[in-house]
Structure formats: C-alpha cells, structure tokens
Design an enzyme around this catalytic site. Structure first.
Site, mmCIF file in Angstrom:
data_model
loop_
_atom_site.group_PDB
_atom_site.id
_atom_site.type_symbol
_atom_site.label_atom_id
_atom_site.label_comp_id
_atom_site.label_asym_id
_atom_site.label_seq_id
_atom_site.Cartn_x
_atom_site.Cartn_y
_atom_site.Cartn_z
ATOM 1 N N GLY A 37 0.806 -1.216 0.000
ATOM 2 C CA GLY A 37 0.000 0.000 0.000
ATOM 3 C C GLY A 37 0.838 1.265 0.000
ATOM 4 O O GLY A 37 2.027 1.249 -0.294
ATOM 5 N N HIS A 43 4.259 1.848 -8.121
ATOM 6 C CA HIS A 43 3.200 0.821 -8.122
ATOM 7 C C HIS A 43 2.304 0.981 -9.344
ATOM 8 O O HIS A 43 1.875 -0.004 -9.947
ATOM 9 C CB HIS A 43 2.337 0.937 -6.860
ATOM 10 C CG HIS A 43 3.082 0.738 -5.575
ATOM 11 N ND1 HIS A 43 3.337 1.755 -4.694
ATOM 12 C CD2 HIS A 43 3.637 -0.372 -5.026
ATOM 13 C CE1 HIS A 43 3.989 1.285 -3.654
ATOM 14 N NE2 HIS A 43 4.196 -0.007 -3.829
ATOM 15 N N GLN A 67 7.675 -9.495 7.785
ATOM 16 C CA GLN A 67 8.895 -9.122 7.062
ATOM 17 C C GLN A 67 9.575 -7.904 7.692
ATOM 18 O O GLN A 67 10.546 -7.387 7.153
ATOM 19 C CB GLN A 67 8.620 -8.904 5.574
ATOM 20 C CG GLN A 67 7.815 -7.664 5.212
ATOM 21 C CD GLN A 67 7.478 -7.609 3.734
ATOM 22 O OE1 GLN A 67 6.641 -8.359 3.239
ATOM 23 N NE2 GLN A 67 8.128 -6.729 2.997
ATOM 24 N N LYS A 155 13.383 -1.939 -8.016
ATOM 25 C CA LYS A 155 14.061 -1.215 -6.939
ATOM 26 C C LYS A 155 14.458 -2.214 -5.847
ATOM 27 O O LYS A 155 15.502 -2.106 -5.237
ATOM 28 C CB LYS A 155 13.184 -0.113 -6.350
ATOM 29 C CG LYS A 155 13.983 0.740 -5.351
ATOM 30 C CD LYS A 155 13.208 1.905 -4.857
ATOM 31 C CE LYS A 155 12.193 1.500 -3.819
ATOM 32 N NZ LYS A 155 12.819 1.016 -2.559
ATOM 33 N N GLN A 159 14.753 -8.741 -3.847
ATOM 34 C CA GLN A 159 13.430 -9.371 -3.695
ATOM 35 C C GLN A 159 13.020 -10.065 -4.995
ATOM 36 O O GLN A 159 12.500 -11.182 -4.970
ATOM 37 C CB GLN A 159 12.406 -8.304 -3.297
ATOM 38 C CG GLN A 159 10.979 -8.793 -3.240
ATOM 39 C CD GLN A 159 10.041 -7.786 -2.597
ATOM 40 O OE1 GLN A 159 9.953 -7.721 -1.384
ATOM 41 N NE2 GLN A 159 9.336 -7.011 -3.391
HETATM 42 O O1 PAF Z 1 7.652 -5.165 -2.105
HETATM 43 C C1 PAF Z 1 6.729 -5.169 -1.266
HETATM 44 O O2 PAF Z 1 5.932 -4.229 -1.165
HETATM 45 C C2 PAF Z 1 6.564 -6.353 -0.335
HETATM 46 O O3 PAF Z 1 7.808 -6.870 0.021
HETATM 47 C C3 PAF Z 1 5.660 -7.452 -0.895
HETATM 48 C C4 PAF Z 1 6.227 -8.064 -2.150
HETATM 49 C C5 PAF Z 1 4.281 -6.868 -1.189
HETATM 50 C C6 PAF Z 1 5.482 -8.560 0.147
HETATM 51 O O4 PAF Z 1 4.924 -8.083 1.313
#
Ligand code: PAF
Length: 298
Positions: A37, A43, A67, A155, A159
């Site tokens: 969010g 996004h 996390q 970015k 991940q």
């Molecule tokens: O990149 C993010 O915003 C978060 O790490 C994700 C992939 C939504 C997992 O919570």
C-alpha cells in the site's frame, strides 16, 4: 473495482471469473501486483504493465508484519487506504485484496518459506528474517490469487531475485515480471518510505541515485575498472554527503547475487551486474540500484 478482505471471497470470485471465461472458450489471464500500500507511481507502473498483459488485474494491499524486524517501522509504515483506492481505480484494477493480519496469519502458524544463499547478502544481511517474511507472504498470496503473472519492481532487486528463485524451486505456475525503477525527476527512486524524509533529508537522499549513476558511468566508460573501483566510486560519492550513512554499497552478479572478486575487471564479468546501495538518511533506510548487462559495459 471490487474489494475483498477475505481469502475465501477472492478465491470464489476468481474461480467464477475463470469459469465464465472458459464457458466462452477464453482463457482468463490474471495479473497480480502484491504491495504494502501507500501506492505511488512505481506501483502505478506495475499496475499498468499488469493491465496491458492480462484480462484481469488483482492488487493486494497488506503491510506484512513478518517481514519487519522487531525494531523496524511496521507500526509507523505509511498507510492511506483512500488514496490507494483512488490510484487503483485510476489504473483500472479489477480486484483489490485487502486482508487483515488475522486473515493472513490465523494463529498458530507453523510454516515459513525460506530461500537459502540469495538471502544471505545485501538487505538479507542487514535485515535478518526479512526475506523469510517476504517469501512466506508472497507464497500465500500466489496460492490465494493463482495469477498467471506477478509484477515486482526492480528497486527491490534482491526481492525479485529471491522470489524468482522461490517460484522456480517450488514449481509455482506463475511468471515473475520485473519492472523498471520509477524515479522522481531529480533521480530519487520512488518508495513509500520517502514520506519519512524531511525536505533537507530528501535533498541529501539524492546522493544515492547520483552515486549509482556515477558508478555506472565508471563501469561503462573505464575499460580497466574493477569491481573494487566501482564500489570505491559508490562509497566515495555517498560519503561526500554528511547526512548519509552507508549500510551496504556493493556490486554482485544478478540474479545469482554471487560476489565478484574485487580485482576482476567489470567488463570481464559475464551476464548481468547489480550495483546496489542501502543508505540511512537520518532514521530512514533507503535502497536503490542499477543493473548492467556486460554488453552495456563493454
Ligand atoms: O515489495 C513489497 O511491497 C513487499 O515486500 C511485498 C512483495 C508486497 C510482500 O509483502
């Protein structure tokens, strides 16, 4: 746009949509953008890619507690549901999945998903357990939505690498689509955490993208530049900004994230290279990177 808060409802709706499409002899392609969010243009660019490639776009908004480390910003992580809904509508999202913590993690939960090695470096070293939280929640979300494609911003390059590895190792039937970093005009990479910066800190934060641009330039233009030279350039520029404190500044292979010997000439490395930095500006930790292909370096 339909908003669901419960797993069973989002599943049921997607099942019905797939069935309806199948009855018409169509296969419904579902694109998924998982987020925490406080949506910004980064996004929005993921949503636009998902919109272009798929019949149906699902956005999840969930600030995932597992996390975040115990002294990190879970509680104060920025949230603005109204603004998020407006952006989602503007980008043509079909379904928003907005679960509560209890919906995602009914207690007790005993399973976590962990990707080895790739998570030992960079943000994984600085934030122990962070990537276990990411891969666990992303697995759950992928199981719930069962998308054809899932979109992630570069970015968070580590991940992207970690999630892609997980999907490959666990034979998950989804394509991971990495999308380019979106920047402000002055170079600052968009991040929900930029909201923490005071006007002075925001100015100081520009050193991060500047340092990466300069390091990239050295890699591209100096034939003999070694991995060590690139890191030295990165560190020198970041340290020229008194308000910046380096967490890491590194060059690694991408997406394996393997290290490169310091004395190795960058142009001799095969494949892609990740130049990445994590920097504290006041109490805000920001990350940014550039990815080079060796064709681009030679
Ligand atoms: O990149 C993010 O915003 C978060 O790490 C994700 C992939 C939504 C997992 O919570």
């Amino acid at each position: 746009m339909i908003v669901f808060t419960e797993i069973k409802d989002v599943r049921e709706h997607l099942r019905a949509e797939r069935l309806a499409a199948a009855k018409e002899g169509r296969e419904l392609k579902v694109g998924f953008v998982p987020t925490m969010g406080y949506l910004h243009e980064g996004h929005a660019s993921l949503l636009r890619s998902a919109r272009m490639d798929n019949d149906l776009v699902v956005l999840s908004i969930f600030v995932n507690p597992i996390q975040f480390g115990p002294h990190e910003d879970f509680e104060r992580y920025p949230r603005d549901s109204d603004k998020d809904m407006a952006l989602a509508k503007r980008e043509g999202v079909d379904i928003v999945f907005l679960p509560s913590v209890n919906e995602m993690y009914p207690q007790p939960t005993k399973t976590k998903v962990q990707v080895a090695e790739l998570t030992d470096h960079l943000c994984g070293a600085a934030r122990p357990g962070h990537f276990d939280g990411v891969t666990t929640v992303v697995s759950k979300l992928l199981n719930i939505v069962a998308p054809d494609r899932a979109y992630f911003g570069q970015k968070d390059a580590q991940q992207v690498a970690v999630v892609a590895q997980m999907v490959k190792d666990l034979n998950m039937d989804v394509e991971i689509v990495p999308c380019p970093i979106v920047r402000e005009e002055d170079g600052l990479a968009l991040s929900s955490r930029n909201v923490y910066l005071s006007p002075e800190e925001r100015q100081s934060a520009l050193v991060i993208s500047r340092s990466l641009r300069q390091a990239e330039q050295v890699a591209r233009e100096q034939e003999e530049a070694t991995a060590e030279d690139i890191v030295a350039e990165l560190v020198r520029t970041i340290e020229s900004e008194p308000a910046a404190k380096i967490d890491y500044a590194e060059i690694r292979r991408f997406p394996s994230l393997e290290s490169i010997p310091g004395s190795m000439r960058v142009k001799d490395v095969e494949g892609k290279l990740l130049i990445a930095a994590a920097v504290m500006i006041g109490t805000t930790r920001l990350i940014d990177n550039v990815i080079l292909t060796t064709e681009g370096v030679k």
